[in-house]
Design a protein around this motif. Structure first.
Motif, PDB file in Angstrom:
ATOM      1  N   ASN A 121       0.811  -1.205   0.000  1.00 35.43           N
ATOM      2  CA  ASN A 121       0.000   0.000   0.000  1.00 35.43           C
ATOM      3  C   ASN A 121       0.851   1.265   0.000  1.00 35.43           C
ATOM      4  OD1 ASN A 121      -2.515   1.672   0.657  1.00 35.43           O
ATOM      5  ND2 ASN A 121      -1.259   2.056   2.466  1.00 35.43           N
ATOM      6  N   ALA A 122       2.115   1.160   0.341  1.00 38.42           N
ATOM      7  CA  ALA A 122       2.971   2.341   0.460  1.00 38.42           C
ATOM      8  C   ALA A 122       3.046   3.101  -0.858  1.00 38.42           C
ATOM      9  CB  ALA A 122       4.371   1.926   0.894  1.00 38.42           C
ATOM     10  N   ALA A 154       7.081  -8.315  -4.351  1.00 35.68           N
ATOM     11  CA  ALA A 154       6.504  -9.442  -5.087  1.00 35.68           C
ATOM     12  C   ALA A 154       7.550 -10.511  -5.364  1.00 35.68           C
ATOM     13  CB  ALA A 154       5.888  -8.946  -6.392  1.00 35.68           C
ATOM     14  N   ARG A 155       8.756 -10.074  -5.669  1.00 35.65           N
ATOM     15  CA  ARG A 155       9.815 -11.041  -5.981  1.00 35.65           C
ATOM     16  C   ARG A 155      10.295 -11.777  -4.732  1.00 35.65           C
ATOM     17  NH1 ARG A 155      12.597 -14.483  -6.495  1.00 35.65           N
ATOM     18  NH2 ARG A 155      14.245 -14.964  -8.005  1.00 35.65           N
ATOM     19  N   VAL A 156      10.531 -11.038  -3.653  1.00 38.92           N
ATOM     20  CA  VAL A 156      11.057 -11.649  -2.430  1.00 38.92           C
ATOM     21  C   VAL A 156      10.024 -12.559  -1.779  1.00 38.92           C
ATOM     22  CG1 VAL A 156      11.829 -11.149  -0.077  1.00 38.92           C
ATOM     23  CG2 VAL A 156      12.772  -9.850  -1.999  1.00 38.92           C
ATOM     24  N   CYS A 201      -5.765  -3.258  -6.896  1.00 33.59           N
ATOM     25  CA  CYS A 201      -6.931  -2.463  -6.497  1.00 33.59           C
ATOM     26  C   CYS A 201      -6.717  -1.020  -6.938  1.00 33.59           C
ATOM     27  CB  CYS A 201      -7.140  -2.537  -4.989  1.00 33.59           C
ATOM     28  SG  CYS A 201      -8.476  -1.482  -4.386  1.00 33.59           S
ATOM     29  N   CYS A 202      -7.513  -0.573  -7.898  1.00 33.21           N
ATOM     30  CA  CYS A 202      -7.402   0.794  -8.407  1.00 33.21           C
ATOM     31  C   CYS A 202      -8.409   1.677  -7.661  1.00 33.21           C
ATOM     32  CB  CYS A 202      -7.671   0.824  -9.902  1.00 33.21           C
ATOM     33  SG  CYS A 202      -6.489  -0.122 -10.886  1.00 33.21           S
ATOM     34  N   ILE A 231      -0.934 -11.695  -3.399  1.00 31.08           N
ATOM     35  CA  ILE A 231      -0.242 -10.411  -3.481  1.00 31.08           C
ATOM     36  C   ILE A 231      -1.270  -9.374  -3.912  1.00 31.08           C
ATOM     37  CG2 ILE A 231       1.539  -9.067  -4.663  1.00 31.08           C
ATOM     38  CD1 ILE A 231       3.023 -11.752  -5.139  1.00 31.08           C
ATOM     39  N   LEU A 232      -1.411  -8.314  -3.129  1.00 34.67           N
ATOM     40  CA  LEU A 232      -2.379  -7.260  -3.418  1.00 34.67           C
ATOM     41  C   LEU A 232      -1.625  -5.941  -3.542  1.00 34.67           C
ATOM     42  CD1 LEU A 232      -5.833  -6.887  -1.622  1.00 34.67           C
ATOM     43  CD2 LEU A 232      -4.610  -4.964  -2.642  1.00 34.67           C
ATOM     44  N   LEU A 233      -1.657  -5.365  -4.728  1.00 35.04           N
ATOM     45  CA  LEU A 233      -0.990  -4.098  -4.989  1.00 35.04           C
ATOM     46  C   LEU A 233      -2.032  -2.987  -5.081  1.00 35.04           C
ATOM     47  CD1 LEU A 233       1.524  -5.192  -7.797  1.00 35.04           C
ATOM     48  CD2 LEU A 233       1.861  -5.232  -5.316  1.00 35.04           C
TER      49      LEU A 233
END
Length: 267
Positions: free
Chosen positions: A96-97, A128-130, A189-190, A143-145
């Motif tokens: 969320n940052a 996402a990668r780690v 989530c836009c 994963i939620l961006l």
């Protein structure tokens, strides 16, 4: 599409630990409260230790909560995140940052634009990668961006922020396709205008209509596992349909600019 009948089913797929990046206020804090209520243990990340602790303290009555005051734009973020999650079975990451500043592009420093890229673009890629690697290995996770309606067309006076959110939208939708068959749900989530402290400081009393952070979180978590991206709020979905589908691109950018110009106080 996943439909969780019980909290235990949610924990089984996305638990036992969730990482929430940018958890000190607004949407991040709302995600922390909602995920704690569903039984997940939490690792909360943000820059300000004191505010982060204010979010964490009441949640410790219902779940295990760890906090880490880190800069999500730091050069060594991958190593820091790896160390913080060592020994934790992280089944969900909410990024969320975000860094944003309303104003003309050329009046914002180059250092600010570079830092926006670090926090808003580089940070989600690293997270996402780690964390995604462990989820794929276990065959489950999410994963939620957090993105924004500014991702849908150019956003004058929020140029770097909007571009970074377009990056997140594209990244997340691609990962939805790649990781979904491997058991990891990815959602972008836009969100539209949301009554977070940052939004209220910028827009003031005369700003656009805004959803509460809690309402956005409810819709986002309901959509996790159902679609590559979503827009919370019926009004936002109508607005997005106009901007992204019905209007010519030039008109969409002009409409967006008319809104953001008022926030910027630009002539």
């Amino acid at each position: 599409m996943r439909r969780w009948r019980t909290a235990s089913e949610f924990v089984d797929h996305y638990g036992p630990w969730a990482v929430v990046a940018g958890a000190s206020e607004g949407l991040g804090a709302a995600f922390a409260r909602a995920l704690a209520g569903r039984g997940l243990k939490l690792l909360l990340l943000a820059r300000r230790a004191d505010v982060l602790e204010e979010v964490a303290a009441p949640l410790r009555a219902i779940t295990e909560v760890r906090t880490a005051a880190i800069d999500l734009g730091e050069a060594e973020l991958a190593a820091t995140l790896t160390a913080l999650t060592a020994g934790l079975e992280v089944g969900l990451c909410v990024y969320n940052a975000a860094l944003s500043q309303v104003g003309p592009f050329l009046e914002q420093s180059l250092e600010f634009h570079q830092r926006t890229i670090d926090v808003n673009c580089r940070g989600p890629v690293i997270a996402a990668r780690v964390l995604g690697e462990g989820m794929v290995r276990r065959g489950r996770g999410g994963i939620l961006l957090m993105s924004s309606l500014t991702a849908l067309c150019g956003s004058p006076f929020l140029a770097g922020y909007g571009a970074s959110k377009a990056f997140n939208l594209s990244l997340g939708e691609a990962l939805w396709y790649e990781l979904g068959p491997r058991g990891v749900d990815v959602l972008v989530c836009c969100a539209g205008a949301t009554s977070t402290p940052g939004f209220l400081r910028t827009s003031g009393a005369g700003g656009p209509r805004a959803m509460t952070p809690e309402a956005v979180v409810v819709e986002a978590l309901a959509a996790l596992g159902a679609a590559p991206s979503m827009i919370p709020g019926a009004f936002n979905r109508v607005a997005a349909g106009l901007l992204a589908r019905l209007l010519p691109r030039r008109a969409a950018v002009r409409i967006m600019g008319a809104q953001t110009r008022r926030l910027a106080g630009a002539p």
